[in-house]
Design a protein around this motif. Sequence first.
Motif, PDB file in Angstrom:
ATOM      1  N   THR A  29       7.026   5.652  50.560  1.00 20.49           N
ATOM      2  CA  THR A  29       6.991   6.054  51.870  1.00 20.49           C
ATOM      3  C   THR A  29       8.303   6.842  52.230  1.00 20.49           C
ATOM      4  O   THR A  29       9.484   6.077  51.691  1.00 20.49           O
ATOM      5  N   SER A  30       8.529   7.915  52.983  1.00 20.12           N
ATOM      6  CA  SER A  30       9.807   8.272  53.446  1.00 20.12           C
ATOM      7  C   SER A  30       9.735   8.657  54.969  1.00 20.12           C
ATOM      8  O   SER A  30       8.520   8.874  55.411  1.00 20.12           O
ATOM      9  N   VAL A  31      10.995   8.405  55.470  1.00 11.09           N
ATOM     10  CA  VAL A  31      11.044   8.474  56.910  1.00 11.09           C
ATOM     11  C   VAL A  31      12.194   9.169  57.272  1.00 11.09           C
ATOM     12  O   VAL A  31      13.373   9.034  56.607  1.00 11.09           O
ATOM     13  N   GLU A  32      12.104  10.527  58.081  1.00 12.31           N
ATOM     14  CA  GLU A  32      13.281  11.307  58.521  1.00 12.31           C
ATOM     15  C   GLU A  32      13.160  11.028  60.286  1.00 12.31           C
ATOM     16  O   GLU A  32      12.218  11.296  60.698  1.00 12.31           O
ATOM     17  N   ALA A  33      14.420  10.816  60.592  1.00 16.81           N
ATOM     18  CA  ALA A  33      14.680  10.631  61.950  1.00 16.81           C
ATOM     19  C   ALA A  33      15.635  11.709  62.424  1.00 16.81           C
ATOM     20  O   ALA A  33      16.520  11.895  61.964  1.00 16.81           O
TER      21      ALA A  33
ATOM     22  N   ALA B 213       7.226  -1.016  53.209  1.00 10.13           N
ATOM     23  CA  ALA B 213       7.991   0.240  53.160  1.00 10.13           C
ATOM     24  C   ALA B 213       8.651   0.977  54.286  1.00 10.13           C
ATOM     25  O   ALA B 213       9.715   1.177  54.447  1.00 10.13           O
ATOM     26  N   LEU B 214       7.815   0.786  55.542  1.00 10.55           N
ATOM     27  CA  LEU B 214       8.242   1.576  56.601  1.00 10.55           C
ATOM     28  C   LEU B 214       9.299   0.479  57.253  1.00 10.55           C
ATOM     29  O   LEU B 214      10.222   1.432  57.705  1.00 10.55           O
TER      30      LEU B 214
ATOM     31  N   LYS C 128      15.891  -8.855  57.620  1.00  8.67           N
ATOM     32  CA  LYS C 128      15.640  -8.215  59.005  1.00  8.67           C
ATOM     33  C   LYS C 128      14.431  -7.023  58.616  1.00  8.67           C
ATOM     34  O   LYS C 128      13.489  -7.095  59.417  1.00  8.67           O
ATOM     35  N   ALA C 129      14.476  -6.692  57.376  1.00 10.37           N
ATOM     36  CA  ALA C 129      13.273  -5.730  56.822  1.00 10.37           C
ATOM     37  C   ALA C 129      12.101  -6.674  56.719  1.00 10.37           C
ATOM     38  O   ALA C 129      10.998  -6.243  57.250  1.00 10.37           O
ATOM     39  N   SER C 130      12.017  -7.882  56.308  1.00 14.06           N
ATOM     40  CA  SER C 130      10.942  -8.605  56.416  1.00 14.06           C
ATOM     41  C   SER C 130      10.435  -9.161  57.410  1.00 14.06           C
ATOM     42  O   SER C 130       9.279  -9.221  57.896  1.00 14.06           O
ATOM     43  N   HIS C 131      11.427  -9.450  58.627  1.00 13.90           N
ATOM     44  CA  HIS C 131      10.956  -9.752  59.926  1.00 13.90           C
ATOM     45  C   HIS C 131      10.219  -8.595  60.601  1.00 13.90           C
ATOM     46  O   HIS C 131       9.437  -8.851  61.318  1.00 13.90           O
ATOM     47  N   TRP C 132      10.697  -7.338  60.603  1.00 10.39           N
ATOM     48  CA  TRP C 132      10.062  -6.438  61.028  1.00 10.39           C
ATOM     49  C   TRP C 132       8.545  -5.739  60.319  1.00 10.39           C
ATOM     50  O   TRP C 132       7.697  -5.310  60.977  1.00 10.39           O
ATOM     51  N   ALA C 133       8.655  -5.903  59.098  1.00  5.90           N
ATOM     52  CA  ALA C 133       7.418  -5.703  58.423  1.00  5.90           C
ATOM     53  C   ALA C 133       6.340  -6.670  58.866  1.00  5.90           C
ATOM     54  O   ALA C 133       5.268  -6.397  58.995  1.00  5.90           O
ATOM     55  N   ARG C 134       6.863  -8.047  59.171  1.00  2.00           N
ATOM     56  CA  ARG C 134       5.643  -8.957  59.696  1.00  2.00           C
ATOM     57  C   ARG C 134       5.471  -8.703  61.016  1.00  2.00           C
ATOM     58  O   ARG C 134       4.131  -8.867  61.418  1.00  2.00           O
ATOM     59  N   ILE C 135       6.171  -8.008  61.658  1.00  4.99           N
ATOM     60  CA  ILE C 135       5.626  -7.482  63.134  1.00  4.99           C
ATOM     61  C   ILE C 135       4.230  -6.543  62.867  1.00  4.99           C
ATOM     62  O   ILE C 135       3.285  -6.431  63.528  1.00  4.99           O
ATOM     63  N   GLY C 136       4.679  -5.545  61.807  1.00  6.89           N
ATOM     64  CA  GLY C 136       3.494  -4.641  61.437  1.00  6.89           C
ATOM     65  C   GLY C 136       2.345  -5.333  61.056  1.00  6.89           C
ATOM     66  O   GLY C 136       1.405  -5.065  61.441  1.00  6.89           O
ATOM     67  N   SER C 137       2.519  -6.059  59.955  1.00  8.17           N
ATOM     68  CA  SER C 137       1.411  -6.743  59.473  1.00  8.17           C
ATOM     69  C   SER C 137       1.874  -8.229  58.806  1.00  8.17           C
ATOM     70  O   SER C 137       2.752  -8.115  57.975  1.00  8.17           O
ATOM     71  N   GLY C 138       1.181  -9.265  59.217  1.00  8.75           N
ATOM     72  CA  GLY C 138       1.955 -10.666  58.698  1.00  8.75           C
ATOM     73  C   GLY C 138       2.395 -10.639  57.309  1.00  8.75           C
ATOM     74  O   GLY C 138       3.493 -10.862  56.731  1.00  8.75           O
ATOM     75  N   SER C 139       1.310 -10.505  56.575  1.00 13.74           N
ATOM     76  CA  SER C 139       1.570 -10.411  54.979  1.00 13.74           C
ATOM     77  C   SER C 139       2.503  -9.703  54.548  1.00 13.74           C
ATOM     78  O   SER C 139       3.089  -9.786  53.361  1.00 13.74           O
ATOM     79  N   ALA C 140       2.993  -8.302  55.041  1.00 16.22           N
ATOM     80  CA  ALA C 140       3.916  -7.524  54.678  1.00 16.22           C
ATOM     81  C   ALA C 140       5.350  -7.974  54.592  1.00 16.22           C
ATOM     82  O   ALA C 140       6.040  -7.716  53.486  1.00 16.22           O
ATOM     83  N   CYS C 141       5.473  -9.126  55.212  1.00 16.72           N
ATOM     84  CA  CYS C 141       6.784  -9.691  55.427  1.00 16.72           C
ATOM     85  C   CYS C 141       7.212 -10.448  54.012  1.00 16.72           C
ATOM     86  O   CYS C 141       8.397 -10.584  53.576  1.00 16.72           O
ATOM     87  N   ARG C 142       6.163 -10.498  53.183  1.00 12.19           N
ATOM     88  CA  ARG C 142       6.474 -11.281  51.868  1.00 12.19           C
ATOM     89  C   ARG C 142       6.743 -10.019  50.735  1.00 12.19           C
ATOM     90  O   ARG C 142       6.938 -10.438  49.327  1.00 12.19           O
ATOM     91  N   SER C 143       6.487  -8.698  51.103  1.00  9.87           N
ATOM     92  CA  SER C 143       6.648  -7.714  50.124  1.00  9.87           C
ATOM     93  C   SER C 143       8.143  -7.000  49.917  1.00  9.87           C
ATOM     94  O   SER C 143       8.095  -6.310  49.395  1.00  9.87           O
ATOM     95  N   VAL C 144       8.872  -7.630  50.961  1.00  9.19           N
ATOM     96  CA  VAL C 144      10.250  -6.821  50.830  1.00  9.19           C
ATOM     97  C   VAL C 144      11.001  -7.315  49.711  1.00  9.19           C
ATOM     98  O   VAL C 144      12.200  -7.023  49.338  1.00  9.19           O
TER      99      VAL C 144
END
Length: 347
Positions: free
Chosen positions: A46-50, A119-120, A142-158
């Motif tokens: 994933t790439s993000v441009e702000a 990734a996001l 912090k990344a794990s925290h925000w990944a969790r808000i997107g999808s719970g199991s995502a917090c374990r992927s950082v």
Amino acid sequence: MSSISYKSAWKSPSNIALVKYWGKKGMQLPANPSISFTLDNALSDTSVEAIASESQSGISVELYFESQRNEAFEVKIKGFLEKALSAFPWLNNHHLLINSTNTFPHSSGIASSASAFSALALCLCSIDEQMKGISDPAFFEKASHWARIGSGSACRSVYGGFNLWGQTTALNGSSDEYAVNIDDIIHPVFKTFKDTILIIEKGKKAVSSTAGHALLNAHPFADIRYASGFKNTELLLEVLESGDLDKFIQIVESEALMLHALMMTSPTPFILMKPHTLSVIEKIWDFRNQTGLHLLFTLDAGANVHLLNPESENDRVQEFVKNELVGYCQNGLYLCNAVGNGPIKTH
Ligand code: PMV
């Protein structure tokens, strides 16, 4: 004059839960702790441009998935970004251009929300660091925290390796808010474990995991399940440290079947396993009885079967897959994974 922009890109993997998260409370907090390992071969790139946009009011996002504009994902991601505004206020005056691809076949039934949201979240945290010009010592939390808000199991992927999410007295530093890495307690036999994912059925699940979690709210066995989740977390932590493969098999298979038993016994019952899922499970049990090898299974919220085994037994297991299990896979499709090293920053 070109606008100021910030860019970040991460490759982040999916993970497979050994003790399952199924049921939540509050703001995407788990009803019981869970333990997973990160995969090495099922990634979101994933790439993000702000892009600074002073005239903008509110969140603005343009998302391309596999090079195609995807408006359904844009709506989902926008909902997530609204929640993330408190941590990333610049989302209000930066247009986000998101590009994402998966390394695993699209709609293979492999949970992509874990890799996508990890990734996001990593990209958002990296852009935040660039804007502030500082590096955050708690970056991955912090990344794990925000990944969790997107999808719970995502917090374990950082993180790579083995990870625990959810507060438990069995592990100091554990939290409901974010996952923590537990590699320092892991016995060597588990560090190179294999996960061969048999694709029994491709495509969208009949019941989303969001709906599945919600059914736990009025489930007659919810409290018993949560108590078992806590107990199995404690037991699995001991086993991951001691290297006791027989106990590992017992806990992990029981967790997988309990997850599906909860689905079948919820107030609105549903069944995600397919006949081939059960045939594969029987085959695995026969194989284990006949060979004494440590091949076991786990299941996600779907029909696909994850075969887990120590690296030292992998040649025999792969032979078994090719000779006896591939016929149960849709179009003969299966994906070879192992414990992975975690996300990689590519920009
Ligand atoms: O992260 P979600 O909301 O898609 O839930 C995932 C639930 C399971 O995959 C079934 C279990 C788990 O812990 O990953």
